[in-house]
Scaffold this motif. Sequence first.
Motif: not given
Length: 290
Positions: A124-146
């Motif tokens: 999921v992270t890769h699929s979203v991130g590569k589009r942000w880079i292609e489309q020159k968009c900023k973004g924020s990713i939060i992962s729920i860890l432990a």
Amino acid sequence: MFKDDLLKDKRILVTGGGTGLGKEMATHFAKHGAQVYICGRRGNVLEDTANELKEKYGVDVKHEPLDIRSPQDVDDYIGRIFDEGPLDGLVNNAAGNFISPTKDLSSRGFDAIANIVFHGTFYVTHSVGKRWIEQKCKGSIISILATWVWTGSAYVVPSAMSKTGLDAMTKSLAVEWGPYGIRLNSIAPGPFPTEGAWARLSPKGDISEDTYKAIPLGRAGKMEELQNLATFLMADGCEYLTGQTIALDGAQYLSGGGTFSNLSELSDNDWSEIRDIIRKANNKDKKNRS
Ligand code: HXC
């Protein structure tokens, strides 16, 4: 805590957003003006959640069934969202876990967790991130860890290993994708009881009031505390914050590691006795030295 329109015009995807922590975060984002997308394995659960949020708060939550273990399905789904417009935020919340002695795990048991948590979250992270880079968009990713990312954890080894990998992903991509304006942070929640997690992590009530008493703050986490932190990380205004995994656990994991953590249980009388004993020992030493 926040202005009602803090997340206005932001488009945020929450994986596993139909239940538990994901649903709570999705609700809070939507209540603060975001267009929220939720996905998960069970379409009916997603639909119920979307209907509930519409009824309660008048918010429109878009939903679609998705198993994040399939990289092709993930990429197709993310592509469909971006066709409507780019996302601004992603919460990697979908997970799987159960307690088991590690010696009793089959390879399929290990894979059942690792395929969701470790592989699926990367897809999921890769699929979203590569589009942000292609489309020159900023973004924020939060992962729920432990907090197991720092301590490891017996009896949930596939989860501890997988979430530790995602902690490495958070740090690594914060650096690699920082120049594109993409930031990654993670939240490591302590106990925030939810039906799904507790059925698998505390099936016989093993996580009980006694567990909470041992936490320095003396209680489980409150859902709004998680919602507030996730909303803060998703909002604009603190973009310099990236690459961090933040424990939200009432200092639970720190207290387990300290040699003297259990001394929180001592009363004032106990401390007064202890002080006397130490003083006597000091005086004896002084006498021996003179
Ligand atoms: C030993 C088990 C097991 C158990 C499953 N397996 N449960 N082994 N003890 N309790 C083994 C099975 O025997 C099988 O191996 C293999 O795992 C796959 O089982 P399936 O049931 O076919 O897997 P699947 O349908 O993919 O289900 C995935 C799941 C399930 C993770 C096992 O629990 C699930 O869908 N969970 C989703 C929701 C969830 O787990 N939520 C909790 C998240 S809590 P064999 O060899 O027999 O075929 C969390 C962190 C919380 O993430 C942090 C709190 C502090």
